[in-house]
Design a protein around this motif. Sequence first.
Motif, mmCIF file in Angstrom:
data_model
loop_
_atom_site.group_PDB
_atom_site.id
_atom_site.type_symbol
_atom_site.label_atom_id
_atom_site.label_comp_id
_atom_site.label_asym_id
_atom_site.label_seq_id
_atom_site.Cartn_x
_atom_site.Cartn_y
_atom_site.Cartn_z
ATOM 1 N N ARG A 92 0.370 -1.280 -0.409
ATOM 2 C CA ARG A 92 0.044 -0.179 0.010
ATOM 3 C C ARG A 92 1.070 1.213 -0.054
ATOM 4 N NH1 ARG A 92 -3.130 -2.728 4.026
ATOM 5 N NH2 ARG A 92 -1.667 -1.574 5.786
ATOM 6 N N MET A 93 1.928 0.611 0.827
ATOM 7 C CA MET A 93 2.444 1.874 0.536
ATOM 8 C C MET A 93 3.445 2.183 -0.843
ATOM 9 S SD MET A 93 1.685 3.541 3.336
ATOM 10 C CE MET A 93 3.388 4.888 3.538
ATOM 11 N N GLY A 94 3.074 1.948 -1.531
ATOM 12 C CA GLY A 94 4.421 1.468 -2.628
ATOM 13 C C GLY A 94 5.131 0.651 -3.374
ATOM 14 N N PHE A 95 5.658 -0.193 -2.094
ATOM 15 C CA PHE A 95 6.702 -0.951 -2.650
ATOM 16 C C PHE A 95 6.213 -2.452 -3.630
ATOM 17 C CE2 PHE A 95 8.094 1.312 0.953
ATOM 18 C CZ PHE A 95 9.628 1.821 1.098
ATOM 19 N N THR A 96 7.817 -3.121 -3.862
ATOM 20 C CA THR A 96 6.480 -4.193 -4.401
ATOM 21 C C THR A 96 7.954 -4.783 -4.223
ATOM 22 O OG1 THR A 96 8.293 -3.596 -6.331
ATOM 23 C CG2 THR A 96 5.891 -3.099 -6.638
ATOM 24 N N GLU A 97 7.645 -6.218 -4.788
ATOM 25 C CA GLU A 97 8.252 -7.440 -4.448
ATOM 26 C C GLU A 97 9.683 -7.365 -5.584
ATOM 27 O OE1 GLU A 97 5.842 -11.131 -4.463
ATOM 28 O OE2 GLU A 97 5.055 -10.669 -2.526
ATOM 29 N N TYR A 98 10.792 -7.736 -4.676
ATOM 30 C CA TYR A 98 11.604 -7.709 -5.781
ATOM 31 C C TYR A 98 12.758 -9.215 -5.292
ATOM 32 C CZ TYR A 98 16.931 -6.455 -7.373
ATOM 33 O OH TYR A 98 17.440 -6.351 -8.617
ATOM 34 N N GLY A 99 13.036 -9.888 -5.773
ATOM 35 C CA GLY A 99 13.919 -11.014 -6.445
ATOM 36 C C GLY A 99 12.911 -12.091 -5.655
ATOM 37 N N GLU A 100 13.688 -13.569 -5.506
ATOM 38 C CA GLU A 100 13.175 -14.352 -5.066
ATOM 39 C C GLU A 100 12.795 -14.650 -2.620
ATOM 40 O OE1 GLU A 100 14.272 -18.482 -6.625
ATOM 41 O OE2 GLU A 100 15.926 -17.186 -7.300
ATOM 42 N N ALA A 101 12.312 -14.951 -2.974
ATOM 43 C CA ALA A 101 12.357 -15.313 -1.228
ATOM 44 C C ALA A 101 13.342 -15.926 -0.900
ATOM 45 C CB ALA A 101 10.673 -15.952 -0.747
ATOM 46 N N ALA A 102 13.622 -15.817 0.247
ATOM 47 C CA ALA A 102 14.939 -16.589 1.020
ATOM 48 C C ALA A 102 15.386 -17.067 2.037
ATOM 49 C CB ALA A 102 16.505 -16.253 0.137
ATOM 50 N N ALA A 103 14.676 -18.383 2.101
ATOM 51 C CA ALA A 103 14.811 -18.895 3.864
ATOM 52 C C ALA A 103 15.716 -18.332 5.144
ATOM 53 C CB ALA A 103 15.001 -20.468 4.030
ATOM 54 N N VAL A 104 15.603 -17.519 6.117
ATOM 55 C CA VAL A 104 16.531 -16.974 6.662
ATOM 56 C C VAL A 104 16.924 -17.621 7.964
ATOM 57 C CG1 VAL A 104 16.066 -15.435 8.557
ATOM 58 C CG2 VAL A 104 14.731 -15.143 6.998
ATOM 59 N N PRO A 105 18.567 -18.137 7.366
ATOM 60 C CA PRO A 105 19.209 -18.837 8.667
ATOM 61 C C PRO A 105 18.763 -18.711 9.880
ATOM 62 C CG PRO A 105 19.809 -17.767 6.966
ATOM 63 C CD PRO A 105 19.532 -17.213 6.859
ATOM 64 N N GLY A 106 18.164 -19.546 10.925
ATOM 65 C CA GLY A 106 18.635 -19.706 12.322
ATOM 66 C C GLY A 106 17.411 -19.185 12.274
ATOM 67 N N LEU A 107 16.353 -18.906 12.195
ATOM 68 C CA LEU A 107 15.367 -18.626 12.027
ATOM 69 C C LEU A 107 13.572 -19.421 12.374
ATOM 70 C CD1 LEU A 107 14.079 -15.941 13.251
ATOM 71 C CD2 LEU A 107 13.305 -14.848 11.464
ATOM 72 N N ARG A 108 13.470 -19.412 13.435
ATOM 73 C CA ARG A 108 11.439 -20.383 13.015
ATOM 74 C C ARG A 108 10.557 -19.775 13.458
ATOM 75 N NH1 ARG A 108 15.817 -22.208 10.772
ATOM 76 N NH2 ARG A 108 15.762 -24.899 10.902
ATOM 77 N N TYR A 109 9.183 -19.860 13.507
ATOM 78 C CA TYR A 109 8.274 -18.664 14.431
ATOM 79 C C TYR A 109 7.164 -19.956 14.184
ATOM 80 C CZ TYR A 109 4.422 -16.135 14.327
ATOM 81 O OH TYR A 109 2.940 -15.807 14.688
#
Length: 214
Positions: free
Chosen positions: A181-198
């Motif tokens: 909504r603030m004018g940002f668009t997705e760029y590139g591939e999504a990448a798994a964040v090392p070490g982080l779990r949710y």
Amino acid sequence: MEIRAFTEGDRAELRGLFARAGEGSPTASLWGDPESEASIYLDPYMDLEPESLFVAVVDGGLVGYLTGCVDSSEFPGEDELLERAIREHRLFLRRGPARFFARSMLDMAVGTLRRQPRAGELRDPRWPAHLHINVAPEARGTGAAQGLMKHWLQRLDALESPGCYLQTLVENTRAVRFFERMGFTEYGEAAAVPGLRYQGKRVHQRTMVRTRRA
């Protein structure tokens, strides 16, 4: 609600807000030590570029903040700040952080073997600026985030910055929709964040960019 520039008198309260603002989100805490995490994601912005830091205030108390950097090439990189935090806070000698970093190294090794995209900062002259934004749980949906972002984008426009990037998580769908909504668009591939779990699952970094409108 008031949106204003950071002042030195906000420092102590802002450190407290940092420790609780992400509550309930996938990145509420990375390795369970707000002090060392603040040394990467908050303190350098207060120390090196306070003019790009904005706060949201309700009834005299801070409920949100945005830290920005106009030119990322002139700012310490996340890897450099992380290495410093590990050394100064002795994170490898503490059980929680040590477990996080051990898992991170394993994740990176597996990702390299599988040739998966790697999470990391964006270095592209088309989007030299970057930001981090956080709002306390009680202020979400009140316009605090929108107000902070508008002040930041006005600063970039005044400086004629060509563009800005940010990084959030694919799994944080509310944040992704807000940034769109603030004018940002997705760029590139999504990448798994090392070490982080949710909630026991891996999460993925989403880079988003916004080019200055002529």
